[in-house]
Design a protein around this motif. Structure first.
Motif, PDB file in Angstrom:
ATOM      1  N   LEU A   1       0.831  -1.195   0.000  1.00  0.00           N
ATOM      2  CA  LEU A   1       0.000   0.000   0.000  1.00  0.00           C
ATOM      3  C   LEU A   1       0.870   1.253   0.000  1.00  0.00           C
ATOM      4  O   LEU A   1       1.975   1.256   0.535  1.00  0.00           O
ATOM      5  CB  LEU A   1      -0.916   0.007   1.225  1.00  0.00           C
ATOM      6  N   PRO A   2       0.381   2.344  -0.591  1.00  0.00           N
ATOM      7  CA  PRO A   2       1.152   3.589  -0.579  1.00  0.00           C
ATOM      8  C   PRO A   2       1.360   4.095   0.848  1.00  0.00           C
ATOM      9  O   PRO A   2       0.583   3.781   1.749  1.00  0.00           O
ATOM     10  CB  PRO A   2       0.287   4.565  -1.381  1.00  0.00           C
ATOM     11  N   ASP A   3       2.381   4.896   1.030  1.00  0.00           N
ATOM     12  CA  ASP A   3       2.692   5.422   2.349  1.00  0.00           C
ATOM     13  C   ASP A   3       3.481   6.707   2.174  1.00  0.00           C
ATOM     14  O   ASP A   3       3.958   7.022   1.073  1.00  0.00           O
ATOM     15  CB  ASP A   3       3.500   4.399   3.148  1.00  0.00           C
TER      16      ASP A   3
ATOM     17  N   PRO B   1       8.380   9.939   7.043  1.00  0.00           N
ATOM     18  CA  PRO B   1       8.253  11.004   8.042  1.00  0.00           C
ATOM     19  C   PRO B   1       8.617  12.380   7.525  1.00  0.00           C
ATOM     20  O   PRO B   1       8.098  13.381   8.020  1.00  0.00           O
ATOM     21  CB  PRO B   1       9.224  10.561   9.143  1.00  0.00           C
ATOM     22  N   VAL B   2       9.492  12.470   6.531  1.00  0.00           N
ATOM     23  CA  VAL B   2       9.884  13.784   6.024  1.00  0.00           C
ATOM     24  C   VAL B   2       8.825  14.372   5.101  1.00  0.00           C
ATOM     25  O   VAL B   2       8.854  15.557   4.781  1.00  0.00           O
ATOM     26  CB  VAL B   2      11.247  13.730   5.298  1.00  0.00           C
ATOM     27  N   GLU B   3       7.872  13.556   4.628  1.00  0.00           N
ATOM     28  CA  GLU B   3       6.828  14.045   3.722  1.00  0.00           C
ATOM     29  C   GLU B   3       5.562  14.466   4.456  1.00  0.00           C
ATOM     30  O   GLU B   3       4.710  15.144   3.875  1.00  0.00           O
ATOM     31  CB  GLU B   3       6.456  12.958   2.716  1.00  0.00           C
ATOM     32  N   THR B   4       5.385  14.052   5.697  1.00  0.00           N
ATOM     33  CA  THR B   4       4.182  14.395   6.432  1.00  0.00           C
ATOM     34  C   THR B   4       4.231  15.863   6.867  1.00  0.00           C
ATOM     35  O   THR B   4       5.290  16.508   6.844  1.00  0.00           O
ATOM     36  CB  THR B   4       4.046  13.518   7.684  1.00  0.00           C
TER      37      THR B   4
ATOM     38  N   TYR C   1      -4.154   8.776   0.717  1.00  0.00           N
ATOM     39  CA  TYR C   1      -4.594   9.253   2.030  1.00  0.00           C
ATOM     40  C   TYR C   1      -3.910   8.428   3.121  1.00  0.00           C
ATOM     41  O   TYR C   1      -4.497   7.534   3.722  1.00  0.00           O
ATOM     42  CB  TYR C   1      -6.113   9.155   2.140  1.00  0.00           C
ATOM     43  N   CYS C   2      -2.634   8.760   3.348  1.00  0.00           N
ATOM     44  CA  CYS C   2      -1.807   7.965   4.260  1.00  0.00           C
ATOM     45  C   CYS C   2      -1.941   8.472   5.690  1.00  0.00           C
ATOM     46  O   CYS C   2      -2.012   9.679   5.931  1.00  0.00           O
ATOM     47  CB  CYS C   2      -0.344   8.033   3.833  1.00  0.00           C
ATOM     48  N   LEU C   3      -1.935   7.540   6.625  1.00  0.00           N
ATOM     49  CA  LEU C   3      -2.064   7.858   8.040  1.00  0.00           C
ATOM     50  C   LEU C   3      -0.939   7.204   8.828  1.00  0.00           C
ATOM     51  O   LEU C   3      -0.505   6.098   8.490  1.00  0.00           O
ATOM     52  CB  LEU C   3      -3.401   7.354   8.583  1.00  0.00           C
ATOM     53  N   PRO C   4      -0.483   7.847   9.898  1.00  0.00           N
ATOM     54  CA  PRO C   4       0.475   7.182  10.781  1.00  0.00           C
ATOM     55  C   PRO C   4      -0.236   6.056  11.527  1.00  0.00           C
ATOM     56  O   PRO C   4      -1.470   6.051  11.636  1.00  0.00           O
ATOM     57  CB  PRO C   4       0.911   8.302  11.732  1.00  0.00           C
ATOM     58  N   PRO C   5       0.519   5.085  12.061  1.00  0.00           N
ATOM     59  CA  PRO C   5      -0.111   3.933  12.727  1.00  0.00           C
ATOM     60  C   PRO C   5      -1.103   4.310  13.816  1.00  0.00           C
ATOM     61  O   PRO C   5      -2.141   3.668  13.965  1.00  0.00           O
ATOM     62  CB  PRO C   5       1.093   3.168  13.292  1.00  0.00           C
TER      63      PRO C   5
END
Length: 493
Positions: A177-179, A182-185, A219-223
């Motif tokens: 899955l896409p992700d 940390p540098v892109e958030t 639409y990526c989310l942290p854990p």
């Protein structure tokens, strides 16, 4: 000689943010933006000039209509050729204006597809950091050294450690899955922006553009946020994170609700990044007041006007952006916050456009730039007086969709006319008179014929004015390969 009274400028943009993702336009998903709104001046009826990033940011930072500044990308038909053109050489950007006025200009942003140097959007910036997608796989020591230098330049070893942990986790994740790294958030973008700010010269005013990508697909989310969601039957799939080109999968209402929930949760990441910038700015820059601008380039559709079945002209994508000129894609927030200059909180209800942003800032800062050739209206008086300018008959425009047959819009305070030059199709909506979601087409209503004709005539005049637009610049073959690879990595191809 640099004027001592010029403020620092923090320019925050959120890519693909719907206006109804913040109070008072909808749910309060972004308290940091809501705080700016109620402490600053908000333009409640601001319209973007285009429904996708490149053309929209081109207008936001030049004050020119897309066909005039030339930053255009279109994929008109399924499987058809792609047309790409960067900003024209004569288009002068806000960063260039501010640099000429003595500003130290910086950018930290996460759109490695549409906001790269090949498109010219970096002109005028002393430092321009675009955070590319990091592949978790090892790709050779030369690439590792390049990545290490880039990461260490903005945040030190702690940033590199976070990236290393991300890569380890992604290497073990076999879902494919896409992700986002940390540098892109948004927190990562904000952290890098603060690093730029800390080393900016203290004897110059600072201009910093931070562009957050969390609300843009995937639409990526942290854990920690991922765990709050209940996935639909079958679990999370690629279509739920990056739906724009996944048209072969049937989606039921549970899938759609899950996708919108993922999108809404990304606002929490943006809120965290905004708070970092707003709360830590003073520690970096104590000598000057700060003028803050908040805007989104365009919105995002979640089947507001379409379906999840793809057609040949991309007109009925139903999700994502770039394909229509309805409100969910071009109604955007625009906030100006400058309390140190005596700007009082106000809600401006008059019609505004992103084409107004450059002339407004030029006037507020009393720059020597000549903005008479720009088509926008300076809203500086509205900001300082706290009331809309008397221009009830104003009409603004939008076009330059990324996908599908070309679309154009002429928009007044009460109505919107949508026109397809290719087919002659026209739609009319009373967006300011009881139909804000643009559901009832009035184009064939006899009682609305005068307003339709008025908007059509305005659209004809606008097209005539743009008929002499400079020929679109072109990229060389090597640049086209780089751009195509970047756009593909971001899901635009």
């Amino acid at each position: 000689m640099i004027p001592k009274d010029l403020p620092d400028i923090l320019f925050i943009s959120v890519d693909a943010m719907r206006r109804d993702c913040m109070a008072p336009y909808g749910a309060d998903l972004m308290p940091a933006a809501t705080r700016l709104l109620f402490e600053g001046v908000a333009f409640d009826r601001c319209v973007s000039a285009a429904p996708w990033t490149g053309s929209s940011f081109g207008t936001i930072f030049t004050g020119l209509w897309p066909r005039r500044h030339g930053f255009l990308v279109s994929l008109r038909r399924r499987g058809g050729p792609m047309k790409i053109s960067p900003l024209g050489p004569d288009a002068r950007l806000l960063a260039e204006m501010l640099k000429a006025a003595g500003y130290h200009t910086m950018c930290s942003q996460g759109n490695g597809g549409c906001c790269i140097a090949q498109f010219g959007i970096d002109r005028g910036f002393d430092e321009y950091a675009v955070w590319e997608k990091f592949d978790p796989r090892f790709q050779g020591w030369a690439n590792e050294r390049r990545m290490l230098r880039r990461v260490l330049a903005f945040g030190g070893l702690s940033r590199y450690a976070r990236l290393a942990l991300y890569r380890l986790r992604r290497t073990r994740d076999r879902r494919g899955l896409p992700d986002r790294s940390p540098v892109e958030t948004a927190p990562g973008i904000a952290d890098a922006a603060l690093s730029l700010l800390r080393r900016a010269p203290s004897d110059k005013p600072a201009f910093l553009w931070a562009n957050f990508m969390d609300m843009h697909e995937p639409y990526c989310l942290p854990p920690r946020l991922e765990r709050t969601l209940v996935p639909p039957p079958g679990g999370a799939r690629r279509v739920h994170l990056a739906p724009a080109f996944c048209f072969d999968e049937a989606l039921d209402e549970r899938d759609k609700d899950y996708m919108r929930s993922r999108y809404d949760l990304t606002a929490q990441q943006v809120n965290k990044g905004m708070n970092m910038l707003l709360d830590r700015w003073a520690a970096c820059r104590r000598k000057r007041p700060r003028l803050t601008v908040f805007v989104s380039d365009h919105g995002e559709e979640f089947w507001d006007h379409g379906t999840d079945i793809r057609n040949e002209s991309y007109d009925a994508r139903g999700v994502s952006h770039g394909h229509t000129l309805f409100g969910e894609l071009i109604d955007v927030p625009w906030i100006v916050h400058w309390p140190q200059a005596g700007v009082r909180p106000a809600r401006i209800g008059g019609l505004a456009s992103t084409v107004d942003i450059v002339p407004t800032l030029v006037d507020l800062l009393a720059l020597t730039e000549d903005t008479r050739r720009l088509p926008g209206v300076s809203q500086a008086r509205s900001i300082t007086a706290g009331a809309a300018a008397a221009d009830a008959g104003r009409i603004v425009f939008a076009d330059s969709n990324y996908y599908g047959a070309p679309r154009q819009a002429a928009i007044s305070a009460t109505h919107k006319l949508l026109h397809c030059p290719e087919t002659g199709e026209a739609q009319l909506f009373a967006w300011g008179e009881g139909d804000p979601k643009e559901k009832t087409d009035l184009a064939k209503s006899p009682g609305h014929k005068p307003v339709a004709e008025k908007l059509a005539a305005a659209l004809d005049r606008w097209n005539a004015e743009l008929a002499d637009a400079s020929p679109e610049a072109d990229l060389d073959e090597e640049e086209k390969k780089v751009v195509a690879a970047r756009l593909k990595a971001w899901g635009y191809l």
